[in-house]
Every structure is written in C-alpha cells, then in structure tokens.
Design an enzyme around this catalytic site. Sequence first.
Site, PDB file in Angstrom:
ATOM      1  N   HIS A   1       1.053  -1.360   0.027  1.00 52.03           N
ATOM      2  CA  HIS A   1       0.168  -0.649  -0.347  1.00 52.03           C
ATOM      3  C   HIS A   1       0.896   1.618  -0.220  1.00 52.03           C
ATOM      4  O   HIS A   1       0.102   2.064  -0.232  1.00 52.03           O
ATOM      5  CB  HIS A   1      -1.138   0.278   0.850  1.00 52.03           C
ATOM      6  CG  HIS A   1      -1.712  -0.672   1.020  1.00 52.03           C
ATOM      7  ND1 HIS A   1      -1.848  -2.523   1.228  1.00 52.03           N
ATOM      8  CD2 HIS A   1      -3.144  -0.264   0.788  1.00 52.03           C
ATOM      9  CE1 HIS A   1      -3.207  -2.537   0.565  1.00 52.03           C
ATOM     10  NE2 HIS A   1      -4.091  -1.398   0.820  1.00 52.03           N
TER      11      HIS A   1
ATOM     12  N   TYR B   1      -9.979   7.729   2.099  1.00 50.73           N
ATOM     13  CA  TYR B   1      -8.980   6.307   1.543  1.00 50.73           C
ATOM     14  C   TYR B   1      -8.756   6.189   2.758  1.00 50.73           C
ATOM     15  O   TYR B   1      -7.665   5.926   3.021  1.00 50.73           O
ATOM     16  CB  TYR B   1      -9.302   5.530   0.768  1.00 50.73           C
ATOM     17  CG  TYR B   1      -9.507   4.318   0.622  1.00 50.73           C
ATOM     18  CD1 TYR B   1      -9.662   3.195   1.717  1.00 50.73           C
ATOM     19  CD2 TYR B   1     -10.048   3.736  -0.556  1.00 50.73           C
ATOM     20  CE1 TYR B   1      -9.897   1.323   1.858  1.00 50.73           C
ATOM     21  CE2 TYR B   1     -10.991   2.142  -1.206  1.00 50.73           C
ATOM     22  CZ  TYR B   1     -10.087   1.945   0.086  1.00 50.73           C
ATOM     23  OH  TYR B   1     -10.525  -0.001   0.192  1.00 50.73           O
TER      24      TYR B   1
END
Length: 103
Positions: free
Chosen positions: A22, A41
Amino acid sequence: MIKKAIRMKVYADKHEEYKKRHDEIWPELEQSIKEHGCKSYSIWLDEENNLLFAYLEIEDEDRWGQLSKTAINQKWWMYMKDVMETNEDDSPVTLSLNNVFNI
C-alpha cells in the site's frame, strides 16, 4: 458524501508486506479510485487480531461499485490475494460495518 467502513483480514505473517504494497500503491490504481468518486480512503491494522479497518468517503454508491469491474482493480486483487483473505474472484473478504455514533 457517503461514509463507509469495512473490515478485512490480513494473514498474520503478512502485516509488513501488506503495508509495503500500500505504501507503493500503483498510481493508475490510485487514479482509478479517485475517478470512481472516492474522496478519502484510509486503512488501519489491528495487529493483535490481523484485522483491517477501512474508512472511505465516496460520492455515489453506483459509481464506486463500478471500480470492482475495472482491469486495474482486478489486477490489484490478484496481487493482494497472497497476503489477505479473499473470495473466489480474488476480491477481499469484506464485512460492511454499521455506523452507530458520530460527533
């Protein structure tokens, strides 16, 4: 703005790898997420229970739902399936959480 929260599960020995992937999110995936109406997010990890908590703010459920049909999103799912619980279509196993309190 629609607020969403979901729970997912990462494998116990894959915490660092999940974070690394990520940290290095593909620019084309990030762009696609934004193009599908996601304004925010965030994902948190509960290391003790291997649980991931994601919080999203989206513009529209239908528009957001179209993200899962994109080639880049499906490629990401395939890339992530070795570090987290997934369904037969490689999508993450998710549980939607109900909002019960706000200030």
